[in-house]
Design a protein around this motif. Sequence first.
Motif, PDB file in Angstrom:
ATOM      1  N   GLN A 145      10.317  18.195 144.781  1.00 24.75           N
ATOM      2  CA  GLN A 145       8.877  18.461 144.748  1.00 24.75           C
ATOM      3  C   GLN A 145       8.244  17.841 143.507  1.00 24.75           C
ATOM      4  OE1 GLN A 145       8.550  22.675 147.215  1.00 24.75           O
ATOM      5  NE2 GLN A 145       8.392  22.703 145.012  1.00 24.75           N
ATOM      6  N   PHE A 146       8.911  17.977 142.374  1.00 22.72           N
ATOM      7  CA  PHE A 146       8.423  17.370 141.134  1.00 22.72           C
ATOM      8  C   PHE A 146       8.295  15.861 141.306  1.00 22.72           C
ATOM      9  CE2 PHE A 146       9.915  15.861 136.745  1.00 22.72           C
ATOM     10  CZ  PHE A 146       8.618  15.745 136.271  1.00 22.72           C
ATOM     11  N   ALA A 168       9.257  19.714 153.796  1.00 24.92           N
ATOM     12  CA  ALA A 168       8.812  20.758 154.724  1.00 24.92           C
ATOM     13  C   ALA A 168       9.944  21.162 155.661  1.00 24.92           C
ATOM     14  CB  ALA A 168       7.606  20.260 155.521  1.00 24.92           C
ATOM     15  N   LEU A 169      10.669  20.177 156.179  1.00 27.71           N
ATOM     16  CA  LEU A 169      11.793  20.491 157.062  1.00 27.71           C
ATOM     17  C   LEU A 169      12.929  21.168 156.299  1.00 27.71           C
ATOM     18  CD1 LEU A 169      11.861  17.231 159.209  1.00 27.71           C
ATOM     19  CD2 LEU A 169      11.143  19.519 159.951  1.00 27.71           C
ATOM     20  N   ALA A 170      13.163  20.727 155.068  1.00 28.32           N
ATOM     21  CA  ALA A 170      14.239  21.321 154.269  1.00 28.32           C
ATOM     22  C   ALA A 170      13.935  22.783 153.943  1.00 28.32           C
ATOM     23  CB  ALA A 170      14.442  20.509 152.986  1.00 28.32           C
ATOM     24  N   TRP A 171      12.696  23.076 153.531  1.00 25.39           N
ATOM     25  CA  TRP A 171      12.328  24.461 153.252  1.00 25.39           C
ATOM     26  C   TRP A 171      12.347  25.293 154.535  1.00 25.39           C
ATOM     27  CZ3 TRP A 171      13.076  26.339 148.831  1.00 25.39           C
ATOM     28  CH2 TRP A 171      12.726  25.679 147.649  1.00 25.39           C
ATOM     29  N   PHE A 172      11.946  24.670 155.651  1.00 27.21           N
ATOM     30  CA  PHE A 172      11.987  25.367 156.939  1.00 27.21           C
ATOM     31  C   PHE A 172      13.419  25.778 157.277  1.00 27.21           C
ATOM     32  CE2 PHE A 172      12.556  25.172 161.576  1.00 27.21           C
ATOM     33  CZ  PHE A 172      11.630  26.119 161.982  1.00 27.21           C
ATOM     34  N   ALA A 185       4.293  22.481 151.861  1.00 32.85           N
ATOM     35  CA  ALA A 185       4.903  21.156 151.905  1.00 32.85           C
ATOM     36  C   ALA A 185       4.327  20.323 153.046  1.00 32.85           C
ATOM     37  CB  ALA A 185       6.421  21.279 152.054  1.00 32.85           C
ATOM     38  N   ALA A 186       4.157  20.942 154.214  1.00 34.04           N
ATOM     39  CA  ALA A 186       3.579  20.218 155.352  1.00 34.04           C
ATOM     40  C   ALA A 186       2.136  19.813 155.061  1.00 34.04           C
ATOM     41  CB  ALA A 186       3.652  21.086 156.603  1.00 34.04           C
ATOM     42  N   GLN A 187       1.373  20.691 154.445  1.00 33.04           N
ATOM     43  CA  GLN A 187      -0.010  20.376 154.094  1.00 33.04           C
ATOM     44  C   GLN A 187      -0.080  19.251 153.065  1.00 33.04           C
ATOM     45  OE1 GLN A 187      -1.424  24.186 152.824  1.00 33.04           O
ATOM     46  NE2 GLN A 187      -1.374  25.054 154.891  1.00 33.04           N
ATOM     47  N   VAL A 211       6.372  17.566 162.239  1.00 33.77           N
ATOM     48  CA  VAL A 211       6.552  18.593 161.212  1.00 33.77           C
ATOM     49  C   VAL A 211       5.443  19.633 161.308  1.00 33.77           C
ATOM     50  CG1 VAL A 211       6.347  19.002 158.721  1.00 33.77           C
ATOM     51  CG2 VAL A 211       7.911  17.267 159.563  1.00 33.77           C
ATOM     52  N   LEU A 212       4.211  19.184 161.458  1.00 31.90           N
ATOM     53  CA  LEU A 212       3.089  20.121 161.555  1.00 31.90           C
ATOM     54  C   LEU A 212       3.222  21.038 162.758  1.00 31.90           C
ATOM     55  CD1 LEU A 212       0.158  17.725 160.581  1.00 31.90           C
ATOM     56  CD2 LEU A 212       1.113  19.574 159.199  1.00 31.90           C
ATOM     57  N   LEU A 213       3.820  20.546 163.827  1.00 27.85           N
ATOM     58  CA  LEU A 213       4.046  21.369 165.009  1.00 27.85           C
ATOM     59  C   LEU A 213       5.211  22.337 164.826  1.00 27.85           C
ATOM     60  CD1 LEU A 213       3.566  18.689 167.823  1.00 27.85           C
ATOM     61  CD2 LEU A 213       2.203  20.772 167.529  1.00 27.85           C
ATOM     62  N   GLU A 214       6.213  21.922 164.040  1.00 30.25           N
ATOM     63  CA  GLU A 214       7.459  22.690 163.970  1.00 30.25           C
ATOM     64  C   GLU A 214       7.431  23.784 162.913  1.00 30.25           C
ATOM     65  OE1 GLU A 214      12.300  21.967 163.576  1.00 30.25           O
ATOM     66  OE2 GLU A 214      10.907  20.279 163.660  1.00 30.25           O
ATOM     67  N   VAL A 215       6.855  23.500 161.728  1.00 31.90           N
ATOM     68  CA  VAL A 215       7.034  24.409 160.599  1.00 31.90           C
ATOM     69  C   VAL A 215       5.988  25.513 160.549  1.00 31.90           C
ATOM     70  CG1 VAL A 215       8.078  22.579 159.243  1.00 31.90           C
ATOM     71  CG2 VAL A 215       5.636  23.043 158.991  1.00 31.90           C
ATOM     72  N   ALA A 216       4.950  25.445 161.354  1.00 29.32           N
ATOM     73  CA  ALA A 216       3.932  26.494 161.366  1.00 29.32           C
ATOM     74  C   ALA A 216       3.428  26.659 162.789  1.00 29.32           C
ATOM     75  CB  ALA A 216       2.770  26.128 160.436  1.00 29.32           C
ATOM     76  N   ALA A 217       2.759  27.773 163.037  1.00 34.83           N
ATOM     77  CA  ALA A 217       2.183  27.980 164.364  1.00 34.83           C
ATOM     78  C   ALA A 217       1.228  26.837 164.672  1.00 34.83           C
ATOM     79  CB  ALA A 217       1.430  29.310 164.400  1.00 34.83           C
ATOM     80  N   PRO A 218       1.306  26.249 165.870  1.00 34.26           N
ATOM     81  CA  PRO A 218       0.482  25.073 166.184  1.00 34.26           C
ATOM     82  C   PRO A 218      -1.002  25.264 165.933  1.00 34.26           C
ATOM     83  CG  PRO A 218       2.151  25.411 167.877  1.00 34.26           C
ATOM     84  CD  PRO A 218       2.211  26.601 166.960  1.00 34.26           C
ATOM     85  N   GLU A 219      -1.513  26.478 166.171  1.00 37.96           N
ATOM     86  CA  GLU A 219      -2.947  26.687 165.973  1.00 37.96           C
ATOM     87  C   GLU A 219      -3.347  26.580 164.507  1.00 37.96           C
ATOM     88  OE1 GLU A 219      -0.959  30.773 166.217  1.00 37.96           O
ATOM     89  OE2 GLU A 219      -0.865  28.859 167.287  1.00 37.96           O
ATOM     90  N   ARG A 220      -2.407  26.813 163.604  1.00 41.87           N
ATOM     91  CA  ARG A 220      -2.721  26.737 162.175  1.00 41.87           C
ATOM     92  C   ARG A 220      -2.835  25.297 161.692  1.00 41.87           C
ATOM     93  NH1 ARG A 220       0.973  31.468 159.274  1.00 41.87           N
ATOM     94  NH2 ARG A 220       0.119  33.221 160.455  1.00 41.87           N
ATOM     95  N   THR A 221      -2.226  24.373 162.389  1.00 38.08           N
ATOM     96  CA  THR A 221      -2.284  22.972 161.977  1.00 38.08           C
ATOM     97  C   THR A 221      -3.107  22.130 162.941  1.00 38.08           C
ATOM     98  OG1 THR A 221      -0.225  22.472 163.165  1.00 38.08           O
ATOM     99  CG2 THR A 221      -0.030  23.145 160.854  1.00 38.08           C
TER     100      THR A 221
END
Length: 237
Positions: A145-146, A168-172, A185-187, A211-221
Motif C-alpha cells: 500500500q505504501f 483489493a483481491l489480496a485483502w479480500f 483498495a478497490a476505490q 474487482v469492483l464486482l467481487e469485493v463489495a456488493a454490486p450496488e455499492r460500486t
Amino acid sequence: MNTGTRYQVHISREGQLHIDSEPQVVPDGVDPSQVVIQILHIEAAGSGLPVLVQVHDERTSSRFDMQVMPDGTTQAPATPAPAAPQPVPAAPPQQLGSLFDRLAAAQAAGRAHDFDTAMPAADEILQQLTAEQGDTAAATLEAAQFRADLAYLSGEYAFTTASWTWLALAWFDRLGPGKRRTQVAAQNAAQAWMQLPPHEAGPLASDLVNVLLEVAAPERTATMRAQIAERLGQPSN
C-alpha cells in the motif's frame, strides 16, 4: 516535517497547503484536503497506526482534528489515543530495527516528494517482507500500500491501478467480503484508473471492473462501474 504522529495542516484561502509549515504541491484540479490524506496515508500505512492531524482551513474558517487511518480512511480522533501494538517476532530484533529505520527514511523521502529515493527504498522493503513473510502477509500488504501511494503521488497511475487492484483481491482473500480495507483498495484502484489516458486505461478496465464486482456488493460500486463504462464508451450493466 517532523517524525511524530501529530501534524499541523494549514490550507490558505487561496488553496495553498502547508503540513508542519512545509509547503506541499497541490496538482491542478485536486482539492488540498485530498493531498493531505494521500501524504499522511503514507505515514499511517507504514506504521500501522493512525496519524493525528490538526487542520486549519481558511477557506471555510474551520479548525478540526482528524485521524488518517492505515487503510486511507479518516475519522474523528479516538480518546484516548490507541496504544501501539506489540511487534510480532517475525525476525530478529536487529533485522526489525533496520527495516523500521529504512521505512522511516522512505516515508520521509515520500513526504518530501523525493520519489527517486523513496520508491527504490520501498521496493527493497517490499521484496524483503515478501521473502520473509509471504506476498499476502499483513505487513507485506501494508508495504505494498505504501508503494502504491508513492506511485499515485508521483503520477504513475497505471502502476497504481494495477497495485490497488491486486491489493483489493489480496485483502479480500485475507479478510473476507465487506471489509473496509478491501473496499478502500478497490476505490483507490478506480480513482487511479480515472487518471489514466485512454490508451493505458483500456487494458486495465476489465480486471478493475471484476474487482469492483467481487469485493463489495454490486450496488455499492454501481456508480464507479457506470463511470468506467461511460469512459470506455460502453453500455453499463
